[in-house]
Scaffold this motif. Structure first.
Motif, PDB file in Angstrom:
ATOM      1  N   GLU A 165     -38.199 -16.946 -27.320  1.00  0.00           N
ATOM      2  CA  GLU A 165     -39.375 -17.342 -26.563  1.00  0.00           C
ATOM      3  C   GLU A 165     -39.923 -16.104 -25.882  1.00  0.00           C
ATOM      4  OE1 GLU A 165     -37.770 -20.304 -23.966  1.00  0.00           O
ATOM      5  OE2 GLU A 165     -36.958 -18.841 -22.543  1.00  0.00           O
ATOM      6  N   THR A 171     -34.108 -18.989 -29.203  1.00  0.00           N
ATOM      7  CA  THR A 171     -34.380 -20.412 -29.417  1.00  0.00           C
ATOM      8  C   THR A 171     -33.986 -20.859 -30.829  1.00  0.00           C
ATOM      9  OG1 THR A 171     -36.658 -19.894 -30.069  1.00  0.00           O
ATOM     10  CG2 THR A 171     -36.276 -20.463 -27.757  1.00  0.00           C
ATOM     11  N   MET A 189     -27.688 -19.369 -28.484  1.00  0.00           N
ATOM     12  CA  MET A 189     -28.868 -20.065 -27.960  1.00  0.00           C
ATOM     13  C   MET A 189     -28.984 -19.921 -26.444  1.00  0.00           C
ATOM     14  SD  MET A 189     -30.507 -21.455 -30.549  1.00  0.00           S
ATOM     15  CE  MET A 189     -31.377 -22.939 -30.085  1.00  0.00           C
TER      16      MET A 189
END
Length: 515
Positions: A165, A171, A189
């Motif tokens: 992001e 992401t 993540m």
């Protein structure tokens, strides 16, 4: 003679009969399927729309056991429980009923269950107003399938793919990225790519490349220095692409790479050698609206109050279109009213209701003319379903599908897909650019027969056959023949494309032009 003046009673009885006749006409002619059963579960009401969607006439349905005769076996327990709750006086919320039509096909009905009662309150059965959501559900499933397909392919491709992001947090981290780095998806993540996976001496340069991608300037064939869990450095030949929403807002960056560590090692070795050498009317649980021939509101049930925020007192007498419909949807609703006033039984149409707080509620509505006993149209009534949540879910699925499709098409790596027969089903911009063959020219053609020179076809066919059997190739030297007859060397990773149930659908290839 002793008499009783029963004029008012007779007038009241006539009015009650008129209302009962009108309600019976409304039920029979409504453009929403309406069903009724008694306390034994036998059909007592089956209106014209129920006949249409099921293929069974009212005469065929009346007296039959609803669940045993008309409901798909796998959905009978759910419907049974809803009937039980209704017979106990419970106003059930929406539930889905899978109706089996006369031709054996299944029709998905979003239904509201409402108990029917005598004047003393005794429950005599159950009535339901439904909406046929088969088409909506199919469209949603198609969108979800596309999104799932791209997501699965992204996750299982033999090229390392990650997404971040705008803040730099990860992401997406596909299986290949996990394999190469040693860091599992759960471990990666939400972590900062630069701070956790790049060695300190390379962070400034990688941060600059990602910043440029967030500004719309993707990198092509950037030598990305990935730090593995065990502290080793993997050389990734990376293409970065700006991720955008449908309205063009930057959402992050996607990187598609090729692990060229071994090749680089080999090159280094060669160099070394070279140097050395992706609820009813009011109580119904469906919003019901009514207007007269001037377009003023005459009915606004409890569910309509709930979904709109306006009470019945506030709504009655107001112009439906001018006061409660979103401006961009007024013409469509006006046309539906016009058709109803002319006696037309309109099919489903969407009505965008503006609630009291200004938010928009999407209603899937059926328009039905209301009539006097002589047949004269007195207005229009509509039974609706709030499909705002369904629509939003559909839009999200479509957005995911469009996002992955757009990213695949615009990434700086050549990507193609073939079906099991070997015919091309995807040919992205980069593949078109490198080969000189436009997407329209390539789609539907045999990859091997049209884009591989004869002397290499046997070897390439074997690689694709192995991918269709689940054995993708990694860093295969793919000899692409361009439109002008030149040979381009593509460092290719092949991945088996599968449906949600695991059936092989084809192969996807992601490459890097290393010519």
């Amino acid at each position: 003679g002793v008499g009783q003046d029963i004029t008012e009673m007779r007038t009241a009885m006539a009015e009650q009969q008129r209302i009962a006749d009108g309600l019976a006409r409304f039920i029979q002619t409504a453009n929403a399927p309406i069903f009724g059963v008694d306390v034994t579960g036998r059909v007592t009401e089956w209106n014209r729309k129920a006949e249409e969607v099921s293929g069974f006439t009212k005469e065929e349905a009346l007296g039959q056991m609803l669940i045993d005769e008309f409901i798909a076996e796998e959905n009978r327990y759910q419907v049974h429980c809803a009937l039980e709750r209704a017979w106990q006086g419970d106003e059930s919320a929406n539930f889905e009923m899978m109706l089996v039509s006369k031709d054996g096909s299944k029709v998905e009905i979003l239904l509201n269950a409402t108990p029917t009662r005598l004047s003393d309150g005794k429950v005599t059965g159950w009535a339901g107003v439904g909406q046929d959501i088969t088409v909506l559900r199919e469209a949603m499933q198609r969108s979800e399938q596309v999104a799932a397909d791209w997501t699965r392919m992204i996750d299982t491709t033999n090229a390392p793919i990650f997404c971040i992001e705008a803040s730099g947090l990860i992401t997406e981290w596909n299986q290949k990225a996990a394999e190469i780095s040693g860091w599992g998806k759960e471990e990666a993540m939400g972590k900062s790519l630069v701070d956790n996976f790049i060695k300190e001496d390379c962070r400034e340069e990688v941060s600059l490349i990602l910043k440029q991608a967030l500004e719309g300037h993707g990198a092509v064939n950037y030598d990305f220095p990935l730090c593995t869990k065990d502290g080793q450095r993997r050389e990734i030949l990376l293409n970065t692409t700006t991720r955008r929403s449908a309205d063009g807002v930057v959402r992050g960056v996607m990187g598609v790479g090729q692990d060229i560590t071994e090749m680089r090692t080999a090159m280094a070795e060669q160099q070394r050698i070279a140097d050395g050498l992706a609820r009813f009317i009011q109580t119904a649980n469906a919003p019901i609206f009514g207007v007269d021939v001037t377009g003023r509101v005459t009915e606004w049930n409890r569910k309509a109050e709930e979904v709109s925020g306006f009470t019945k007192e506030e709504a009655l007498g107001q112009m439906l279109i001018d006061e409660f419909i979103a401006e961009e949807n007024r013409y469509q609703v006006h046309c539906a009213l016009e058709r109803a006033w002319q006696g037309d039984e309109s099919a489903n149409f969407e009505m965008m209701l503006v609630s009291k707080d200004g938010s928009k509620v999407e209603i899937l509505l059926n328009a039905t003319p209301t009539r006097l006993s002589d047949g004269k149209v007195t207005g229009w009534a509509g039974v609706g379903q709030d499909i705002t949540v369904l629509r939003e879910a559909m839009q999200r699925s479509e957005q995911v599908a469009a996002d992955w499709t757009r990213m695949i098409d615009t990434t700086n790596a050549p990507i193609f897909c073939i079906e099991a027969s070997g015919l091309i089903t995807e040919w992205n911009q980069k593949a078109a650019e490198i080969s000189g063959w436009g997407k329209e020219e390539a789609m539907g053609k045999s990859l091997v027969d049209n884009f591989i020179k004869e002397d290499c076809r046997e070897e390439v066919s074997l690689i694709l056959k192995q991918a269709l059997e689940g054995h993708g190739a990694v860093n295969y030297d793919f000899p692409l023949c361009t439109k002008d007859g030149q040979r381009r060397e593509i460092l290719l990773n092949t991945t088996t494309r599968r449906s949600a149930d695991g059936v092989v659908r084809g192969v996807m290839g992601v490459g890097q032009d290393i010519t």
